[in-house]
Each structure stands twice: as C-alpha cells, then as structure tokens.
Design a protein around this motif. Sequence first.
Motif, PDB file in Angstrom:
ATOM      1  N   ALA A 146      16.299   3.993  13.971  1.00  0.00           N
ATOM      2  CA  ALA A 146      17.002   4.901  14.887  1.00  0.00           C
ATOM      3  C   ALA A 146      16.114   6.082  15.261  1.00  0.00           C
ATOM      4  CB  ALA A 146      18.299   5.393  14.239  1.00  0.00           C
ATOM      5  N   LEU A 147      15.353   6.566  14.307  1.00  0.00           N
ATOM      6  CA  LEU A 147      14.438   7.677  14.557  1.00  0.00           C
ATOM      7  C   LEU A 147      13.420   7.314  15.630  1.00  0.00           C
ATOM      8  CD1 LEU A 147      13.371  10.496  13.699  1.00  0.00           C
ATOM      9  CD2 LEU A 147      12.019   9.327  11.935  1.00  0.00           C
ATOM     10  N   HIS A 148      13.016   6.060  15.659  1.00  0.00           N
ATOM     11  CA  HIS A 148      12.022   5.589  16.629  1.00  0.00           C
ATOM     12  C   HIS A 148      12.661   4.952  17.858  1.00  0.00           C
ATOM     13  CE1 HIS A 148       9.463   6.062  13.052  1.00  0.00           C
ATOM     14  NE2 HIS A 148       8.456   6.161  13.895  1.00  0.00           N
ATOM     15  N   HIS A 149      13.990   5.089  17.972  1.00  0.00           N
ATOM     16  CA  HIS A 149      14.725   4.582  19.134  1.00  0.00           C
ATOM     17  C   HIS A 149      14.517   3.079  19.343  1.00  0.00           C
ATOM     18  CE1 HIS A 149      15.569   8.732  20.155  1.00  0.00           C
ATOM     19  NE2 HIS A 149      14.268   8.996  20.097  1.00  0.00           N
ATOM     20  N   GLU A 150      14.521   2.349  18.231  1.00  0.00           N
ATOM     21  CA  GLU A 150      14.375   0.901  18.313  1.00  0.00           C
ATOM     22  C   GLU A 150      15.726   0.253  18.623  1.00  0.00           C
ATOM     23  OE1 GLU A 150      11.562  -0.594  18.389  1.00  0.00           O
ATOM     24  OE2 GLU A 150      10.304   1.111  17.816  1.00  0.00           O
ATOM     25  N   SER A 151      15.685  -0.977  19.083  1.00  0.00           N
ATOM     26  CA  SER A 151      16.892  -1.666  19.529  1.00  0.00           C
ATOM     27  C   SER A 151      17.673  -2.257  18.353  1.00  0.00           C
ATOM     28  CB  SER A 151      16.526  -2.797  20.499  1.00  0.00           C
ATOM     29  OG  SER A 151      15.901  -3.854  19.797  1.00  0.00           O
ATOM     30  N   GLU A 152      18.928  -2.616  18.620  1.00  0.00           N
ATOM     31  CA  GLU A 152      19.765  -3.238  17.602  1.00  0.00           C
ATOM     32  C   GLU A 152      19.233  -4.597  17.175  1.00  0.00           C
ATOM     33  OE1 GLU A 152      23.851  -3.388  18.651  1.00  0.00           O
ATOM     34  OE2 GLU A 152      24.094  -1.206  18.732  1.00  0.00           O
ATOM     35  N   PRO A 232       8.320  -6.744  12.270  1.00  0.00           N
ATOM     36  CA  PRO A 232       7.253  -6.052  13.017  1.00  0.00           C
ATOM     37  C   PRO A 232       7.179  -6.458  14.485  1.00  0.00           C
ATOM     38  CG  PRO A 232       6.457  -6.748  10.876  1.00  0.00           C
ATOM     39  CD  PRO A 232       7.801  -7.379  11.044  1.00  0.00           C
ATOM     40  N   SER A 233       7.359  -7.725  14.773  1.00  0.00           N
ATOM     41  CA  SER A 233       7.240  -8.184  16.156  1.00  0.00           C
ATOM     42  C   SER A 233       8.393  -7.708  17.033  1.00  0.00           C
ATOM     43  CB  SER A 233       7.166  -9.711  16.194  1.00  0.00           C
ATOM     44  OG  SER A 233       8.362 -10.290  15.707  1.00  0.00           O
ATOM     45  N   LEU A 234       9.459  -7.199  16.426  1.00  0.00           N
ATOM     46  CA  LEU A 234      10.616  -6.716  17.182  1.00  0.00           C
ATOM     47  C   LEU A 234      10.550  -5.217  17.472  1.00  0.00           C
ATOM     48  CD1 LEU A 234      13.444  -8.609  15.241  1.00  0.00           C
ATOM     49  CD2 LEU A 234      12.458  -9.236  17.458  1.00  0.00           C
ATOM     50  N   ILE A 235       9.620  -4.511  16.818  1.00  0.00           N
ATOM     51  CA  ILE A 235       9.534  -3.057  16.931  1.00  0.00           C
ATOM     52  C   ILE A 235       8.584  -2.671  18.063  1.00  0.00           C
ATOM     53  CG2 ILE A 235       8.775  -0.958  15.743  1.00  0.00           C
ATOM     54  CD1 ILE A 235       9.705  -2.232  13.126  1.00  0.00           C
ATOM     55  N   ARG A 236       9.027  -1.750  18.905  1.00  0.00           N
ATOM     56  CA  ARG A 236       8.225  -1.341  20.068  1.00  0.00           C
ATOM     57  C   ARG A 236       7.182  -0.285  19.717  1.00  0.00           C
ATOM     58  NH1 ARG A 236      13.601  -1.477  22.365  1.00  0.00           N
ATOM     59  NH2 ARG A 236      13.745   0.744  21.915  1.00  0.00           N
ATOM     60  N   ASP A 237       7.571   0.699  18.895  1.00  0.00           N
ATOM     61  CA  ASP A 237       6.653   1.779  18.541  1.00  0.00           C
ATOM     62  C   ASP A 237       5.497   1.237  17.701  1.00  0.00           C
ATOM     63  OD1 ASP A 237       6.503   5.000  18.219  1.00  0.00           O
ATOM     64  OD2 ASP A 237       5.859   4.022  16.364  1.00  0.00           O
ATOM     65  N   ARG A 239       3.095   2.600  15.790  1.00  0.00           N
ATOM     66  CA  ARG A 239       2.882   3.099  14.434  1.00  0.00           C
ATOM     67  C   ARG A 239       3.982   2.606  13.496  1.00  0.00           C
ATOM     68  NH1 ARG A 239      -0.661   8.315  14.725  1.00  0.00           N
ATOM     69  NH2 ARG A 239      -0.244   8.325  12.496  1.00  0.00           N
ATOM     70  N   MET A 240       5.223   2.605  13.988  1.00  0.00           N
ATOM     71  CA  MET A 240       6.320   2.107  13.168  1.00  0.00           C
ATOM     72  C   MET A 240       6.179   0.606  12.941  1.00  0.00           C
ATOM     73  SD  MET A 240       8.980   2.957  11.461  1.00  0.00           S
ATOM     74  CE  MET A 240       9.499   1.664  10.344  1.00  0.00           C
ATOM     75  N   ARG A 241       5.662  -0.088  13.935  1.00  0.00           N
ATOM     76  CA  ARG A 241       5.443  -1.530  13.815  1.00  0.00           C
ATOM     77  C   ARG A 241       4.434  -1.818  12.701  1.00  0.00           C
ATOM     78  NH1 ARG A 241       4.659  -2.578  19.085  1.00  0.00           N
ATOM     79  NH2 ARG A 241       2.391  -2.681  19.039  1.00  0.00           N
ATOM     80  N   LEU A 242       3.375  -1.028  12.660  1.00  0.00           N
ATOM     81  CA  LEU A 242       2.366  -1.210  11.620  1.00  0.00           C
ATOM     82  C   LEU A 242       2.937  -0.856  10.252  1.00  0.00           C
ATOM     83  CD1 LEU A 242      -0.481  -1.821  10.677  1.00  0.00           C
ATOM     84  CD2 LEU A 242      -1.153   0.498  11.355  1.00  0.00           C
ATOM     85  N   GLU A 243       3.691   0.236  10.184  1.00  0.00           N
ATOM     86  CA  GLU A 243       4.329   0.629   8.915  1.00  0.00           C
ATOM     87  C   GLU A 243       5.227  -0.490   8.404  1.00  0.00           C
ATOM     88  OE1 GLU A 243       6.047   4.004   6.275  1.00  0.00           O
ATOM     89  OE2 GLU A 243       4.104   3.535   7.147  1.00  0.00           O
ATOM     90  N   ALA A 244       6.029  -1.073   9.289  1.00  0.00           N
ATOM     91  CA  ALA A 244       6.935  -2.155   8.896  1.00  0.00           C
ATOM     92  C   ALA A 244       6.147  -3.365   8.418  1.00  0.00           C
ATOM     93  CB  ALA A 244       7.842  -2.527  10.066  1.00  0.00           C
ATOM     94  N   ALA A 245       5.058  -3.693   9.123  1.00  0.00           N
ATOM     95  CA  ALA A 245       4.248  -4.849   8.738  1.00  0.00           C
ATOM     96  C   ALA A 245       3.645  -4.671   7.347  1.00  0.00           C
ATOM     97  CB  ALA A 245       3.153  -5.085   9.772  1.00  0.00           C
ATOM     98  N   VAL A 246       3.158  -3.465   7.068  1.00  0.00           N
ATOM     99  CA  VAL A 246       2.587  -3.182   5.749  1.00  0.00           C
ATOM    100  C   VAL A 246       3.658  -3.346   4.668  1.00  0.00           C
ATOM    101  CG1 VAL A 246       1.638  -1.369   4.264  1.00  0.00           C
ATOM    102  CG2 VAL A 246       0.740  -1.689   6.582  1.00  0.00           C
TER     103      VAL A 246
END
Length: 290
Positions: A146-152, A232-237, A239-246
């Motif tokens: 939510a902080l990164h305005h990602e989708s449901e 990770p592949s669903l996240i647009r941001d 930096r957040m995508r990389l954080e999630a992947a890690v």
Amino acid sequence: MVKIDDSVWGKEDVTSSKGMKDENFPVGSFLIAPIHRPIVHHYYHFARVADDMVDNVSLTSEEKKARLVALREVLLGLREAPNRADAQSAAKLRQSLMARDLPLSLASDLITAFIMDAEKNRYQSWDELLHYCRYSANPVGRFLLALHHESEETLEASDALCTSLQIINHLQDVQSDLNKLDRCYVPLEWLNEEKVTLKDLTLARSKPGVRRVFDRMLAKVDGLNTKAKRLPSLIRDRRMRLEAAVIVNLCVQLTNHLHYNDPIEKRVALTRKDGVYALLKSIKYFSVSA
C-alpha cells in the motif's frame, strides 16, 4: 478520546533493545526508497513494542492485553499517548499513516494477533495457525504494498510470502518459544497423529514423529513459497520489486535449510552467504518492467 492514563502502561516500558538489524529478513533496508524508510521504521518500532509487550514474562495475560489495547487505541486516535517510548510508537505511526492516507488497519490488525498470543499458547490445527498469520504477518506485506501504491493483484502472493515467513520463524524458534514462553505454534492435531507430545519438542533432537510433523509443515510452506515467487513480477516499483525478490529468495533458502537441518538440535538460521546469493539472484528484477 480517552485522557492520559499512565496506570494502564505499568511502571516500566518493557520494549527490548532488539532492532531491525536483529531480524531474519530485511526491514526498511537500503533497497527501500529513502522517502519511504521513516514510515517503515515507525511501523517496525510499533510492531516491536507490541511484540515485546506480549513476550514479557513479568506481565500477566491481563496486563499484556491492557497495554496492547491501549496501544491500539493510541493508534486509532481513541487515547492520548503519555510521553514514553512504547506509547509514542503508536502515536508516531498514526501520524505517518494518516499523512500517507494509509489505512490504520494495516497496523491495528497486528494488535489482534498479539492479543491472541496473550490469550492462548496452543494451536490445534493448520487452519487455526493460518488464521493467526492472517493478523500477525500478512498486514506487514500489505502495508509495504500500500505504501508503494501497488495493485490488489499483489496481495495473494504477498500473503503467501508473509505467512511462509511467519511459519518458518515459528519452526526456527519452536523450542525457545516453548521453554521461555510456554507457547507452541505447531498444530497439536498433527503431533497427536504422530503420537508425540509437546515434551518431545524440548529434547536434544527431533524424534522421527516430530520430524514428520515438521516436514508436513514445510511441505505446506513449500506451497506458499510457490505462490510467493509470483510477487516480484507483479510489483511496479523497481526498488520494492527488488526488495520482494530478495525476501522471497531468502525465504526459500531458509525453508530449504529447515528441510535438511533439525531446529530442535540447533537454531537454523540464514548466513551472510545466503544474503549475498539472494541479492545476486534477485538483481534482475531491478531492471525489468513489472
């Protein structure tokens, strides 16, 4: 609003000195954009305070619940916070969430789980454990998204990741939770089916029946990890995508360690090598489009 009532907080702030660097997984790491780090830190400190309240052995169950309810009331703007660190953690997080127009429930749901911990110390079934994780772990991922305005669209995979992280943490700490807090998150139904008891979890190493229960839990975690790998592949941001992947890769690695090591014999933990490997394996997500 309830006026300041210091008595509900007790004489001492029981918050430990444990910090973000002491956690298994990255918390507000350098991968998170600097603009987001302060609120992530506020969220962490609020959760740390609540966790320390419920894990403090000097407090009774009723005292724990009273403090947790007061903490939630400060968060929701129903109670004034005295000038002490534990109460102020909720006040600071409230301000941060409201400034970002984020739901307060992303934090108040955590209190629901901590109150569960104050009220009960056993879980009968896997479904009961998943219900606990719904409040103890899943709000963390939902907060970051939510902080990164990602989708449901990201929520199902995020919930799977957070639930997996929570359960493997329970397995890591299975003996210390039982010895220090008289708390066990291993489904009692499964222990009974293998004709083993809680006492068997305090031995020097896992009996075959206990190991089969752990393997059953880890098989469920493997399924959660499969769902989490989509995140990770669903996240647009980026930096957040990389954080999630890690975090996903670290979760998979720790799950594998638990498959091949006995958490009763010794605490199974990630290594610095695991962290480097997870980062290198995840770096591709920083450049690709979601």
